[in-house]
Design an enzyme around this catalytic site. Structure first.
Site, mmCIF file in Angstrom:
data_model
loop_
_atom_site.group_PDB
_atom_site.id
_atom_site.type_symbol
_atom_site.label_atom_id
_atom_site.label_comp_id
_atom_site.label_asym_id
_atom_site.label_seq_id
_atom_site.Cartn_x
_atom_site.Cartn_y
_atom_site.Cartn_z
ATOM 1 N N ASP A 119 41.334 29.794 16.231
ATOM 2 C CA ASP A 119 40.743 31.210 16.105
ATOM 3 C C ASP A 119 40.108 31.696 17.287
ATOM 4 O O ASP A 119 39.294 31.199 18.198
ATOM 5 C CB ASP A 119 39.688 30.888 15.237
ATOM 6 C CG ASP A 119 38.923 31.988 14.435
ATOM 7 O OD1 ASP A 119 39.648 33.061 14.459
ATOM 8 O OD2 ASP A 119 37.960 31.958 13.824
ATOM 9 N N HIS A 120 40.309 33.334 17.640
ATOM 10 C CA HIS A 120 39.840 33.909 18.750
ATOM 11 C C HIS A 120 39.836 33.033 20.066
ATOM 12 O O HIS A 120 38.761 32.790 20.942
ATOM 13 C CB HIS A 120 38.005 34.055 18.456
ATOM 14 C CG HIS A 120 37.886 35.181 17.424
ATOM 15 N ND1 HIS A 120 38.127 36.314 17.631
ATOM 16 C CD2 HIS A 120 37.701 34.987 16.195
ATOM 17 C CE1 HIS A 120 37.840 37.234 16.445
ATOM 18 N NE2 HIS A 120 37.604 36.359 15.428
ATOM 19 N N HIS A 147 31.366 39.622 11.939
ATOM 20 C CA HIS A 147 31.349 38.060 11.570
ATOM 21 C C HIS A 147 29.767 37.482 11.295
ATOM 22 O O HIS A 147 29.249 38.254 11.400
ATOM 23 C CB HIS A 147 31.728 37.305 13.098
ATOM 24 C CG HIS A 147 33.059 37.681 13.571
ATOM 25 N ND1 HIS A 147 33.542 38.215 14.557
ATOM 26 C CD2 HIS A 147 34.226 37.201 12.892
ATOM 27 C CE1 HIS A 147 34.859 38.259 14.696
ATOM 28 N NE2 HIS A 147 35.423 37.591 13.676
ATOM 29 N N GLY A 148 29.936 36.228 10.731
ATOM 30 C CA GLY A 148 28.507 35.916 10.350
ATOM 31 C C GLY A 148 28.156 35.949 8.850
ATOM 32 O O GLY A 148 28.829 36.654 8.100
ATOM 33 N N SER A 188 34.314 36.823 4.440
ATOM 34 C CA SER A 188 33.595 35.992 3.685
ATOM 35 C C SER A 188 32.985 36.762 2.585
ATOM 36 O O SER A 188 32.725 38.047 3.101
ATOM 37 C CB SER A 188 32.449 35.180 4.066
ATOM 38 O OG SER A 188 33.001 33.860 4.561
ATOM 39 N N ASP A 204 34.736 31.576 6.670
ATOM 40 C CA ASP A 204 34.071 30.528 6.969
ATOM 41 C C ASP A 204 32.395 30.679 6.632
ATOM 42 O O ASP A 204 32.064 29.788 6.075
ATOM 43 C CB ASP A 204 33.802 30.823 8.806
ATOM 44 C CG ASP A 204 33.350 29.667 9.494
ATOM 45 O OD1 ASP A 204 33.121 28.623 8.617
ATOM 46 O OD2 ASP A 204 33.055 29.761 10.596
HETATM 47 ZN ZN LIG Z 1 36.950 36.465 13.617
#
Ligand SMILES: [Zn+2]
Length: 341
Positions: A83-84, A189-190, A226, A268
């Protein structure tokens, strides 16, 4: 079954009109949770590890846990994806270790923070495509930048500041020859993606549809996807956590994406929330416990439930036995043939 190419999983998903969740891992319990969910729902699986995960778990532990998973669940097609990847070097080290798919995120400079130029992105991604395809390994690229930061990676900017330009995405795919394309449509993200339930103003599904029209044969990837469900947030806060109110990407929006070319969905945060909530609950209710298994077991079970639900919602459930794995050498031969044609 050996670890398989992500390209094959995504090609099959495109044929079947479903999406495949890509779940991040850092440790054994997370891998176990994903594999149990896959067996229960008969799903093909993408497990992914970021640079942060690779350094936390150490490459070798991670890789051998994945080999154990492949051995213990021979009926499940299983991909190990980077990933990334922040540089050609990082992708190279993953390929050498045994990853069967890598992401070259050239949308950012190697510092993983600064948005890059289109030319830099093309050059870095092309280099990884040449190196990976020679070994039958899949490549995901990214055009446009997501918001937020995860594992130290990301612009830290608002999700709407670097949206993917559809015409540029088409040019990027043409020039790089990659297998899957991550696009920026307003997600971050997050855990803190949206401050209220996202609307067409904040989550640009129309742009995704436009990109799919220009690139009907490219597998699209939704990052930062998510759903951050309220019940998982509530468990954490009920047992002493302090999460601020937040909204993720609603599952119905992801399902709309899947109808429009999205084949890989990165998840995630939801799993992190499930694990943390389960552990907090044990700590609060049984403060006398000190055997790590007393809280890691419920944590693993809570993550498994989330993963199984996502596998069902994305449509990958029931598809594990649809196809035999194509060896990486055969994938490499196919890429070579396509290049020569
Ligand atoms: Zn990502």
């Amino acid at each position: 079954m050996p670890l398989v190419s992500m390209r094959q999983l995504l090609d099959e998903a495109a044929k079947g009109g479903y999406g495949v969740g890509a779940f991040n891992v850092n440790n054994m319990e997370q891998i176990q949770a994903i594999m149990e969910a896959a067996r229960e729902t008969k799903s093909p699986v993408i497990v992914q590890a970021s640079r942060g995960a690779r350094s936390y778990s150490q490459d070798k532990y991670l890789y051998h846990l994945m080999l154990a998973a492949a051995e213990l669940y021979p009926e499940i097609p299983l991909v190990l994806h980077l990933d990334h990847g922040n540089s050609v070097e990082t992708c190279k080290s993953a390929i050498e270790l045994g990853f069967t798919s890598v992401m070259m995120d050239g949308s950012l400079m190697p510092d993983g923070k600064t948005p890059s130029s289109f030319d830099y992105n093309v050059k870095a991604t092309r280099e990884v495509v040449a190196m990976a395809h020679a070994k039958g390994i899949t490549v995901e690229g990214e055009i446009g930048c997501l918001g937020g930061i995860e594992d130290g990676h990301g612009t830290g900017l608002d999700g709407l500041s670097h949206l993917t330009d559809p015409a540029q995405a088409a040019e990027f795919v043409k020039q790089t020859g990659l297998d899957a394309l991550a696009i920026a449509i307003g997600t971050s993200h997050g855990a803190y993606k949206f401050s209220k339930k996202p609307t067409g103003e904040t989550l640009k599904m129309d742009r995704l549809i436009e990109i799919h029209k220009l690139l009907p044969n490219t597998h699209l990837v939704m990052h930062g996807s998510s759903s951050v469900p309220k019940d998982l947030q509530d468990i954490i806060n009920q047992y002493g956590g302090k999460l601020k109110p937040t909204w993720g990407v609603p599952v119905e929006e992801i399902q709309l994406g899947i109808k429009n070319g999205v084949r890989k969905i990165n998840v995630d945060t939801d799993n992190r929330l499930a694990i943390t909530g389960a552990i907090r609950k044990v700590f609060a209710e049984k403060p006398e416990e000190f055997d790590p298994r007393s809280y890691l077991k419920p944590a693993r079970e809570a993550m498994k439930k989330v993963v199984a639900l996502r596998m069902t919602q994305f449509g990958q459930a029931g598809h594990a036995g649809d196809y035999a794995p194509v060896p990486l050498s055969e994938m490499a031969a196919r890429y070579a043939q396509k290049k020569a044609a």
